[in-house]
Design a protein around this motif. Structure first.
Motif, PDB file in Angstrom:
ATOM      1  N   LYS A 122       0.839  -1.204   0.000  1.00 42.83           N
ATOM      2  CA  LYS A 122       0.000   0.000   0.000  1.00 42.83           C
ATOM      3  C   LYS A 122       0.872   1.253   0.000  1.00 42.83           C
ATOM      4  CE  LYS A 122      -4.210  -1.904   2.061  1.00 42.83           C
ATOM      5  NZ  LYS A 122      -5.137  -1.894   3.232  1.00 42.83           N
ATOM      6  N   ASP A 123       1.980   1.188   0.726  1.00 41.94           N
ATOM      7  CA  ASP A 123       2.923   2.310   0.715  1.00 41.94           C
ATOM      8  C   ASP A 123       3.512   2.490  -0.677  1.00 41.94           C
ATOM      9  OD1 ASP A 123       4.432   4.408   1.861  1.00 41.94           O
ATOM     10  OD2 ASP A 123       6.148   3.077   2.123  1.00 41.94           O
ATOM     11  N   ARG A 124       3.754   1.379  -1.367  1.00 44.72           N
ATOM     12  CA  ARG A 124       4.257   1.439  -2.742  1.00 44.72           C
ATOM     13  C   ARG A 124       3.276   2.201  -3.637  1.00 44.72           C
ATOM     14  NH1 ARG A 124       7.679  -2.186  -5.256  1.00 44.72           N
ATOM     15  NH2 ARG A 124       7.750  -2.002  -7.518  1.00 44.72           N
ATOM     16  N   ILE A 125       1.993   1.918  -3.492  1.00 44.67           N
ATOM     17  CA  ILE A 125       0.980   2.609  -4.293  1.00 44.67           C
ATOM     18  C   ILE A 125       0.976   4.093  -3.955  1.00 44.67           C
ATOM     19  CG2 ILE A 125      -1.495   2.867  -4.672  1.00 44.67           C
ATOM     20  CD1 ILE A 125      -1.758  -0.139  -4.449  1.00 44.67           C
ATOM     21  N   ARG A 126       1.059   4.435  -2.669  1.00 47.15           N
ATOM     22  CA  ARG A 126       1.076   5.847  -2.277  1.00 47.15           C
ATOM     23  C   ARG A 126       2.269   6.575  -2.899  1.00 47.15           C
ATOM     24  NH1 ARG A 126      -0.891   3.751   2.703  1.00 47.15           N
ATOM     25  NH2 ARG A 126       1.221   3.507   3.516  1.00 47.15           N
ATOM     26  N   ARG A 127       3.419   5.933  -2.892  1.00 44.18           N
ATOM     27  CA  ARG A 127       4.612   6.565  -3.482  1.00 44.18           C
ATOM     28  C   ARG A 127       4.461   6.708  -4.992  1.00 44.18           C
ATOM     29  NH1 ARG A 127      10.052   4.430  -0.412  1.00 44.18           N
ATOM     30  NH2 ARG A 127       9.211   4.307   1.697  1.00 44.18           N
ATOM     31  N   TRP A 131       4.439  10.245  -7.038  1.00 41.56           N
ATOM     32  CA  TRP A 131       5.308  10.509  -8.190  1.00 41.56           C
ATOM     33  C   TRP A 131       4.477  10.929  -9.396  1.00 41.56           C
ATOM     34  CZ3 TRP A 131       5.273   8.293 -13.010  1.00 41.56           C
ATOM     35  CH2 TRP A 131       6.328   8.630 -13.843  1.00 41.56           C
ATOM     36  N   ARG A 132       3.376  10.246  -9.628  1.00 41.48           N
ATOM     37  CA  ARG A 132       2.517  10.579 -10.766  1.00 41.48           C
ATOM     38  C   ARG A 132       1.995  12.008 -10.654  1.00 41.48           C
ATOM     39  NH1 ARG A 132      -2.391  10.796 -13.252  1.00 41.48           N
ATOM     40  NH2 ARG A 132      -2.756   9.375 -15.026  1.00 41.48           N
ATOM     41  N   SER A 133       1.617  12.403  -9.452  1.00 43.78           N
ATOM     42  CA  SER A 133       1.115  13.762  -9.244  1.00 43.78           C
ATOM     43  C   SER A 133       2.175  14.804  -9.565  1.00 43.78           C
ATOM     44  CB  SER A 133       0.641  13.934  -7.789  1.00 43.78           C
ATOM     45  OG  SER A 133      -0.461  13.107  -7.515  1.00 43.78           O
ATOM     46  N   SER A 134       3.434  14.495  -9.221  1.00 46.22           N
ATOM     47  CA  SER A 134       4.501  15.452  -9.512  1.00 46.22           C
ATOM     48  C   SER A 134       4.719  15.585 -11.018  1.00 46.22           C
ATOM     49  CB  SER A 134       5.800  15.019  -8.828  1.00 46.22           C
ATOM     50  OG  SER A 134       6.343  13.842  -9.419  1.00 46.22           O
ATOM     51  N   VAL A 135       4.548  14.474 -11.755  1.00 44.32           N
ATOM     52  CA  VAL A 135       4.710  14.514 -13.206  1.00 44.32           C
ATOM     53  C   VAL A 135       3.570  15.277 -13.857  1.00 44.32           C
ATOM     54  CG1 VAL A 135       4.719  13.097 -15.303  1.00 44.32           C
ATOM     55  CG2 VAL A 135       6.063  12.395 -13.317  1.00 44.32           C
ATOM     56  N   LEU A 157       4.698   7.310 -21.574  1.00 44.78           N
ATOM     57  CA  LEU A 157       5.131   5.969 -21.180  1.00 44.78           C
ATOM     58  C   LEU A 157       5.261   5.879 -19.666  1.00 44.78           C
ATOM     59  CD1 LEU A 157       6.322   3.132 -21.696  1.00 44.78           C
ATOM     60  CD2 LEU A 157       8.548   4.244 -22.023  1.00 44.78           C
ATOM     61  N   TRP A 158       5.888   6.866 -19.043  1.00 45.24           N
ATOM     62  CA  TRP A 158       6.074   6.855 -17.596  1.00 45.24           C
ATOM     63  C   TRP A 158       4.739   6.793 -16.861  1.00 45.24           C
ATOM     64  CZ3 TRP A 158      10.054  11.466 -17.197  1.00 45.24           C
ATOM     65  CH2 TRP A 158      11.288  11.060 -17.704  1.00 45.24           C
ATOM     66  N   VAL A 159       3.814   7.650 -17.290  1.00 40.28           N
ATOM     67  CA  VAL A 159       2.520   7.726 -16.601  1.00 40.28           C
ATOM     68  C   VAL A 159       1.735   6.430 -16.778  1.00 40.28           C
ATOM     69  CG1 VAL A 159       0.277   8.890 -16.582  1.00 40.28           C
ATOM     70  CG2 VAL A 159       2.375  10.240 -16.657  1.00 40.28           C
ATOM     71  N   HIS A 160       1.714   5.907 -17.999  1.00 37.37           N
ATOM     72  CA  HIS A 160       0.966   4.675 -18.239  1.00 37.37           C
ATOM     73  C   HIS A 160       1.587   3.495 -17.482  1.00 37.37           C
ATOM     74  CE1 HIS A 160      -2.206   5.455 -21.244  1.00 37.37           C
ATOM     75  NE2 HIS A 160      -1.466   6.509 -21.530  1.00 37.37           N
ATOM     76  N   THR A 161       2.921   3.466 -17.405  1.00 38.46           N
ATOM     77  CA  THR A 161       3.594   2.408 -16.656  1.00 38.46           C
ATOM     78  C   THR A 161       3.253   2.494 -15.173  1.00 38.46           C
ATOM     79  OG1 THR A 161       5.422   2.357 -18.238  1.00 38.46           O
ATOM     80  CG2 THR A 161       5.833   1.409 -16.069  1.00 38.46           C
ATOM     81  N   ALA A 162       3.260   3.715 -14.630  1.00 32.26           N
ATOM     82  CA  ALA A 162       2.916   3.906 -13.214  1.00 32.26           C
ATOM     83  C   ALA A 162       1.471   3.507 -12.952  1.00 32.26           C
ATOM     84  CB  ALA A 162       3.149   5.361 -12.817  1.00 32.26           C
ATOM     85  N   ASP A 163       0.573   3.874 -13.844  1.00 27.80           N
ATOM     86  CA  ASP A 163      -0.838   3.522 -13.666  1.00 27.80           C
ATOM     87  C   ASP A 163      -1.033   2.008 -13.699  1.00 27.80           C
ATOM     88  OD1 ASP A 163      -1.477   6.183 -13.508  1.00 27.80           O
ATOM     89  OD2 ASP A 163      -2.249   6.340 -15.559  1.00 27.80           O
ATOM     90  N   ALA A 164      -0.371   1.352 -14.652  1.00 23.59           N
ATOM     91  CA  ALA A 164      -0.510  -0.105 -14.765  1.00 23.59           C
ATOM     92  C   ALA A 164       0.064  -0.802 -13.541  1.00 23.59           C
ATOM     93  CB  ALA A 164       0.194  -0.594 -16.028  1.00 23.59           C
ATOM     94  N   GLU A 165       1.201  -0.320 -13.044  1.00 24.58           N
ATOM     95  CA  GLU A 165       1.807  -0.952 -11.878  1.00 24.58           C
ATOM     96  C   GLU A 165       0.961  -0.747 -10.629  1.00 24.58           C
ATOM     97  OE1 GLU A 165       5.944  -0.638  -9.390  1.00 24.58           O
ATOM     98  OE2 GLU A 165       6.022  -0.950 -11.543  1.00 24.58           O
ATOM     99  N   ALA A 166       0.391   0.462 -10.480  1.00 28.95           N
ATOM    100  CA  ALA A 166      -0.467   0.718  -9.324  1.00 28.95           C
ATOM    101  C   ALA A 166      -1.701  -0.186  -9.366  1.00 28.95           C
ATOM    102  CB  ALA A 166      -0.882   2.187  -9.298  1.00 28.95           C
TER     103      ALA A 166
END
Length: 213
Positions: A122-127, A131-135, A157-166
């Protein structure tokens, strides 16, 4: 973080005591040589280096069946155990790790209590979301990557990767909370290591000078 330290410490810990070839064999059994830098030379170097650093205790035992110098068996020291769990927790919470580190962390997450594993994920998702918000302060995904020229495809690519991982992490959390897998303190753990006389169907068969030591 380098995945090799986490992988080697985790492999030795699963055996209690293991010689270098056992560690190599287990990592090949897990396919780690395909998705990480866990090649024979790296594995044997990591074992010797961590023994020098006090993370592993090296036991000299009987000569190998192939002859030559005695085999060395490795065992985690108290410090090595602390370092293993530190690396594991860091790898589970850090969103920006390479895929090999993330994969190693998922492979060993059951060494933690269930509630702690869930909290770390859950902490991983918060981080990741932070990060996504900063981008997205500088890049609006809904407006498409073209707003920044072709360079926008990088941020896309970064945003989509972060969304998929979350999303994937959230589903993993759900499975764990629903009772999937056996975590620390819940009973007999999943056995992911080979017996001494068990053939490894995924072994590369590549010989290395350190295999018999």
């Amino acid at each position: 973080m380098s995945a090799i330290r986490l992988l080697v410490l985790g492999a030795v810990r699963q055996h209690g005591r293991a010689h270098g070839y056992q560690v190599r064999n287990d990592l090949e059994y897990w396919g780690a040589h395909e998705w990480s830098n866990a090649k024979p030379g790296s594995i044997y170097h990591a074992l010797k280096q961590m023994a020098k650093q006090g993370l592993l205790h090296a036991h000299e035992i009987a000569p190998s069946t192939a002859g030559g110098p005695p085999r060395t068996e490795y065992e985690l020291t108290d410090w090595g155990t602390e370092e293993y769990f530190r690396l594991l927790r860091e790898a589970l919470t850090s969103y920006d790790q390479k895929m090999d580190v993330k994969s190693a962390a998922i492979g060993f997450m059951v060494d933690l209590p269930r509630a702690e594993a869930v909290a770390l994920l859950k902490d991983r998702i918060r981080r990741t979301e932070a990060w996504r918000s900063s981008v997205t302060e500088h890049y609006v995904p809904e407006d498409g990557p073209e707003q920044l020229g072709h360079i926008g495809e990088i941020m896309n690519l970064w945003v989509h990767t972060a969304d998929a991982e979350a999303e994937w992490t959230q589903r993993l959390i759900g499975r764990i909370e629903d009772g999937a897998y056996m975590f620390a303190g819940e009973g007999d753990p999943f056995v992911g290591v080979l017996a001494d006389d068990e053939e490894n169907p995924y072994a590369t068969g590549e010989r290395h000078p350190e295999d018999d030591r």
